[in-house]
Scaffold this active site. Structure first.
Site, PDB file in Angstrom:
ATOM      1  N   LYS B  68       0.852  -1.197   0.000  1.00 23.39           N
ATOM      2  CA  LYS B  68       0.000   0.000   0.000  1.00 23.39           C
ATOM      3  C   LYS B  68       0.885   1.243   0.000  1.00 23.39           C
ATOM      4  CE  LYS B  68      -3.949   1.898   2.684  1.00 23.39           C
ATOM      5  NZ  LYS B  68      -4.803   1.681   3.882  1.00 23.39           N
ATOM      6  N   SER B 143      -9.775   1.846   2.871  1.00 23.63           N
ATOM      7  CA  SER B 143      -8.875   2.635   2.059  1.00 23.63           C
ATOM      8  C   SER B 143      -7.831   1.813   1.310  1.00 23.63           C
ATOM      9  CB  SER B 143      -8.128   3.651   2.945  1.00 23.63           C
ATOM     10  OG  SER B 143      -7.312   2.985   3.884  1.00 23.63           O
ATOM     11  N   SER B 167     -10.154  -0.564   7.053  1.00 23.59           N
ATOM     12  CA  SER B 167      -9.532  -0.309   5.745  1.00 23.59           C
ATOM     13  C   SER B 167      -8.882  -1.510   5.077  1.00 23.59           C
ATOM     14  CB  SER B 167      -8.481   0.803   5.860  1.00 23.59           C
ATOM     15  OG  SER B 167      -9.106   2.059   5.859  1.00 23.59           O
TER      16      SER B 167
END
Lengths: 474, 479
Positions: B68, B143, B167
């Site tokens: 990420k 997210s 997330s």
């Protein structure tokens, strides 16, 4: 006349191997931005790690000021934007400072005054800014250096009290060995709150921020007292505000009003897990707190019968005081130890601008030296010579005395033999000896000294000569 | 079937036996990354120069993965999907990344997130929206959107994510993959761009529970750079995956599951999983928690996370690093940088966070939110004295369409869509695994357990996964 009330917020950088929340070196360097870790630049993803050593040092000062210590160490964030604050917040202590509700006794011209401490808390310093005409430079070396902020109650009532507190606080810090506390190196900075009032109620608080020396603290207080007195005398109202001191002129200037006060939006720093403060930990720290300056001074005067002047001289530098104390603890007479330390020793240190740690002298040597004089093995004149040799070479007094062949002849029979020898050799003068003529006896003493190369104990020689001369030829 | 689509253990074996090379796997993953980039937009950066790694005894060695883009990666652009960091190249590795490097992973790309990890849609990153590989008209959720999509699509076998509210677990559920958020402190947060420090967790996506276990075993551990990390050398997740779960006790929260009943397809799926649990010898019971407290999860989460976020992101001024905008004073530089660097949504969160932290509002908003957090955590911790875990539907529906709107004040939204935050409030280990398909889209269940019982949570999930027999998208299409 108005009643002056002063409160102080004193910031002092603490010594430690690394910064308070980062592994960068906490140390002075000429090279900007050379003692900088990722944390000190506020890079995304950094986390603070609280420096245990700095926390312990802060607790030490807290305890030396008789503060109440917290049950756990936690930190808070103080949020504001400024170019010298890379994270956009400063990690400090607000919820549970390392100390609250303490006091420090100060000696104002012989009067002991108790200064109440509101709190003392550990935080990180900001970066430093150098401003130029069209740009500024940021040096992150200072970013993250441990800073202890001590806040007094508004309980000081004159410039003299404020400055005495600052000197006492500085000595406390230095005695505790947690900082050099030098304002010339920017290690100590101060905010001063001054308010004037006709009644016992406090007047409007005017804060003068970020003063860099004790001298300037005095100037700021003088200026504020004068400025506020004038306002009040003219029937005006003193505005509650923050001001700054112009170092050049000694005048203070408006920075911001109370209505512009920044809301720092404090909240508990979530990345530092609370560390319990245990009794064992406090006890460990307590053991390392030395007797402080004022207590030592009192002890020297009351217990050792030293003069106030000598006591002040001794306690001015902790290491000198420690040295003196060790001499006394070894059994040296305090007054004699004081004479040597404040006289020859400190004279030598001052003359050479060095510290006591830098000379190879040990308390045991002072003890030996005093013993040698007490035992009349050497004269006090010789003792000074021994001292000079001792401080240069680090040799023990006994060794020096032997090497220099200084040992006095105090053996009665040995001196007697020489006395008789001298009298025989100067038969005529001896026979005509008249006790009224002191010059005559000096002549004989001189002869004995000549024969012994000065090693005969003068007092004994004199005594013996007088006795023998009075019987000579009779 | 390509080796890239197999389990980590199988890929590892093939690597050791020389049936496939790290180079081949890396090239294949990079090829897929490019192939699907236009459709899915999973990546901010695809690392075309990624090099193969030596194969060792470590199961992760030589195998590609994605990270990420809010993990600090030394020398590799890390944007947090925000314009303010669009040129930021970090100078150090996050601990989780460093540990994966030590394990011999091959990082093939940095994945898109909702800007600064704030958001749950995968639509707010500065490089555009991320789509769901099962149906590109639907969101993958956020997210950790890009990581979820990349694993769901089979571009990489696993990916790192971060989880502050849900997330990792929300998008894992929408994408039909496993998503794991460990106990707070099991994995170091050093180098994870902070969103809300007291809620942030490092975790991962994988196609199977076992694969996720290998990843977590590799990245966990005490870290001197993160004071909230703890020593977990006695925790071994992989070794305990296949323990017998008979006798384990699970509960579900009545008030939340009740909201699912109106939609039979979802409810049936959940009941089926409960039946599997019972078949495995586990006890499943219903427990009640005051609905008023549960309805407080979302608002208190917003209050705490926005408050911490506004402070955590105060470093983004353009002064020491970042996309600096001009100004005639330092204040102007900071204001311009932040105004241009953040999207409106982010600025809105910062304003909310700032408001909440203001002296006059702290007691009412910030401290009350923390009281609600405490109430929920205490209640669930109390239940964990009796139970080994809480089993819940992961969300109230399949992945929403891009234009779908939630009624944020409805009970359905407040309870079903936000209960995963309990795991962040309490730092509880929490895993989401696919539980089947509804309307040809994956649905999922979540198991959350007491802190420090990551191995037990994995164990239960692994056993349930066997029973459920879900086929991930990447394998499905091979058939």
């Amino acid at each position: 006349m108005y009643k002056v009330t002063i409160g102080l917020e004193v910031h002092c950088e603490l010594q430690s191997n690394s910064k308070v929340f980062s592994p960068a070196i906490n140390g002075y360097t000429e090279a900007p931005n050379s003692h900088v870790a990722y944390q000190d630049l506020g890079f995304p993803g950094i986390l603070p790690v609280a420096n245990e050593e700095a926390v312990k040092r802060a607790l030490k000062v807290s305890m030396a000021m008789n503060c109440k210590t917290p049950d756990e160490i936690i930190f808070d964030r103080k949020n504001y934007y400024y170019p010298d604050l890379p994270k956009g917040y400063q990690i400090t202590q607000m919820t549970k400072p390392v100390g609250i509700n303490g006091y420090v006794d100060i000696d104002v011209n012989g009067e002991i005054k108790r200064v109440d401490i509101h709190d003392t808390h550990l935080e990180e310093d900001t970066a430093s800014l150098d401003h130029y005409d069209t740009y500024s430079l940021i040096d992150y070396n200072r970013s993250g250096i441990p800073l202890l902020e001590t806040v007094t109650e508004p309980c000081l009532h004159s410039k003299e009290e404020a400055l005495t507190f600052l000197e006492t606080y500085r000595s406390l810090i230095v005695y505790c060995g947690v900082s050099e506390a030098r304002s010339d190196k920017g290690q100590m900075r101060c905010d001063v709150n001054v308010s004037l009032s006709e009644t016992d109620e406090l007047g409007s608080k005017v804060e003068i921020k970020n003063i860099n020396s004790f001298y300037n603290v005095g100037r700021a207080i003088d200026f504020e007292i004068e400025r506020q007195t004038e306002i009040l005398q003219n029937g005006g109202v003193v505005e509650q505000e923050t001001r700054r001191l112009d170092d050049e002129t000694g005048e203070t200037f408006h920075m911001r009003s109370k209505v512009d006060a920044v809301d720092y939006k404090y909240f508990i720093e979530p990345n530092i897990a609370p560390t319990p403060v245990t009794d064992e930990m406090l006890e460990e720290i307590r053991k390392t707190i030395p007797m402080l300056q004022l207590d030592r001074k009192r002890k020297y005067m009351e217990e050792y019968g030293l003069s106030e002047y000598d006591s002040d001289v001794l306690v001015k530098v902790k290491e000198n005081s420690d040295f003196f104390q060790e001499c006394v603890d070894l059994g040296t007479d305090p007054k004699k130890a004081c004479n040597w330390v404040t006289g020859m020793l400190m004279g030598y240190l001052n003359e050479n601008e060095i510290k006591i740690e830098e000379v190879p002298i040990k308390p045991i040597m002072i003890k030996e030296l005093v013993d040698l004089v007490d035992a009349k093995t050497i004269s006090s004149k010789q003792a000074k010579e021994v001292f000079e040799c001792m401080i240069e070479s680090g040799k023990e007094p006994n060794v020096i005395v032997k090497e220099k062949g200084m040992m006095q002849i105090s053996d009665d029979s040995a001196i007697h033999d020489i006395v008789m020898e001298v009298l025989k050799e100067n038969d005529e003068q001896a026979r005509s000896y008249n006790p009224e003529k002191t010059r005559m006896i000096d002549f004989f003493v001189g002869q004995v000294m000549k024969k012994t190369r000065g090693k005969a104990n003068p007092a004994k020689t004199m005594e013996m000569l007088k006795e023998e001369l009075s019987k000579y030829g009779k | 079937m390509s080796y890239l689509d197999k389990s980590l253990k199988e890929i590892h074996q093939a690597l050791q036996e020389g049936k496939v090379t790290s180079k081949e796997l890396t090239e294949e993953a990079l090829k897929r990354a490019h192939e699907y980039q236009e459709e899915l937009n999973s990546f901010v950066t695809i690392l075309d120069d990624a090099k193969e790694e030596k194969v060792t005894d470590n199961v992760l060695s030589g195998i590609p993965c994605a990270i990420k883009d809010n993990f600090s990666t030394k020398g590799v652009l890390t944007t947090a999907s925000s314009n303010i960091l669009s040129d930021y190249v970090p100078v150090f590795d996050a601990t989780a990344v460093a540990k994966l490097k030590d394990a011999g992973m091959v990082m093939i790309g940095k994945t898109v997130l909702d800007e600064l990890a704030m958001g749950g849609t995968g639509t707010t990153g500065h490089t555009g929206i991320v789509k769901n590989p099962w149906d590109p008209t639907r969101m993958i959720g956020g997210s950790s959107a890009g990581s979820a999509a990349a694993v769901a699509r089979g571009i990489v076998p696993y990916a790192l994510g971060s989880d502050t509210g849900d997330s990792i677990r929300k998008p894992a559920g929408y994408g039909g993959v496993v998503g794991y958020k460990p106990t707070y402190g099991l994995v170091s947060r050093w180098g994870l761009f902070a969103f809300a420090s007291s809620l942030d967790h490092v975790g991962c996506f994988a196609k199977t529970v076992e694969d996720a276990a290998y990843v977590i075993d590799n990245i966990k551990g005490i870290d001197e750079k993160d004071m909230t990390s703890f020593d977990s050398s006695n925790v071994n997740i992989v070794d305990n995956l296949n323990n017998d779960v008979a006798g384990k006790k699970l509960f579900y929260i009545k008030e939340i599951v009740d909201e699912l009943k109106e939609d039979k397809k979802y409810y049936d799926n959940f009941l089926k999983v409960l039946d599997y649990a019972k078949e495995l010898g586990m006890e499943v019971k219903e427990e009640s928690i005051d609905g008023n407290i549960l309805r407080g999860i979302y608002p208190s989460y917003m209050a705490i996370s926005c408050a911490e976020a506004t402070s955590n992101n105060s470093n983004l001024t353009g002064i020491p690093f970042g996309n600096r905008k001009d100004g005639s004073t330092p204040d102007e530089v900071m204001i311009n940088t932040r105004t241009e660097g953040f999207s409106e949504l982010i600025r809105r969160r910062f304003v909310i966070g700032s408001f909440i932290l203001q002296k006059e509002n702290q007691e009412k908003l910030f401290l009350n939110a923390q009281r609600i957090r405490r109430l929920i955590v205490d209640k669930v911790t109390d239940l964990f004295k009796t139970y080994d875990g809480c089993i819940m539907p992961n969300a109230g529906s399949i992945a929403p369409k891009f234009d779908e709107e939630h009624d944020r004040l409805s009970d359905k939204y407040l309870l079903l869509e936000n209960h995963l935050g309990i795991g962040n409030f309490g730092g509880f280990p929490s895993i989401t695994i696919p539980s089947g398909l509804v309307d040809n889209m994956p649905v999922a269940i979540n198991i959350t357990g007491p802190i420090m019982t990551d191995d037990v949570v994995f164990n239960i999930a692994n056993k349930l996964e066997e029973k459920i027999g879900f086929v991930p998208l990447s394998k499905k299409e091979e058939k």
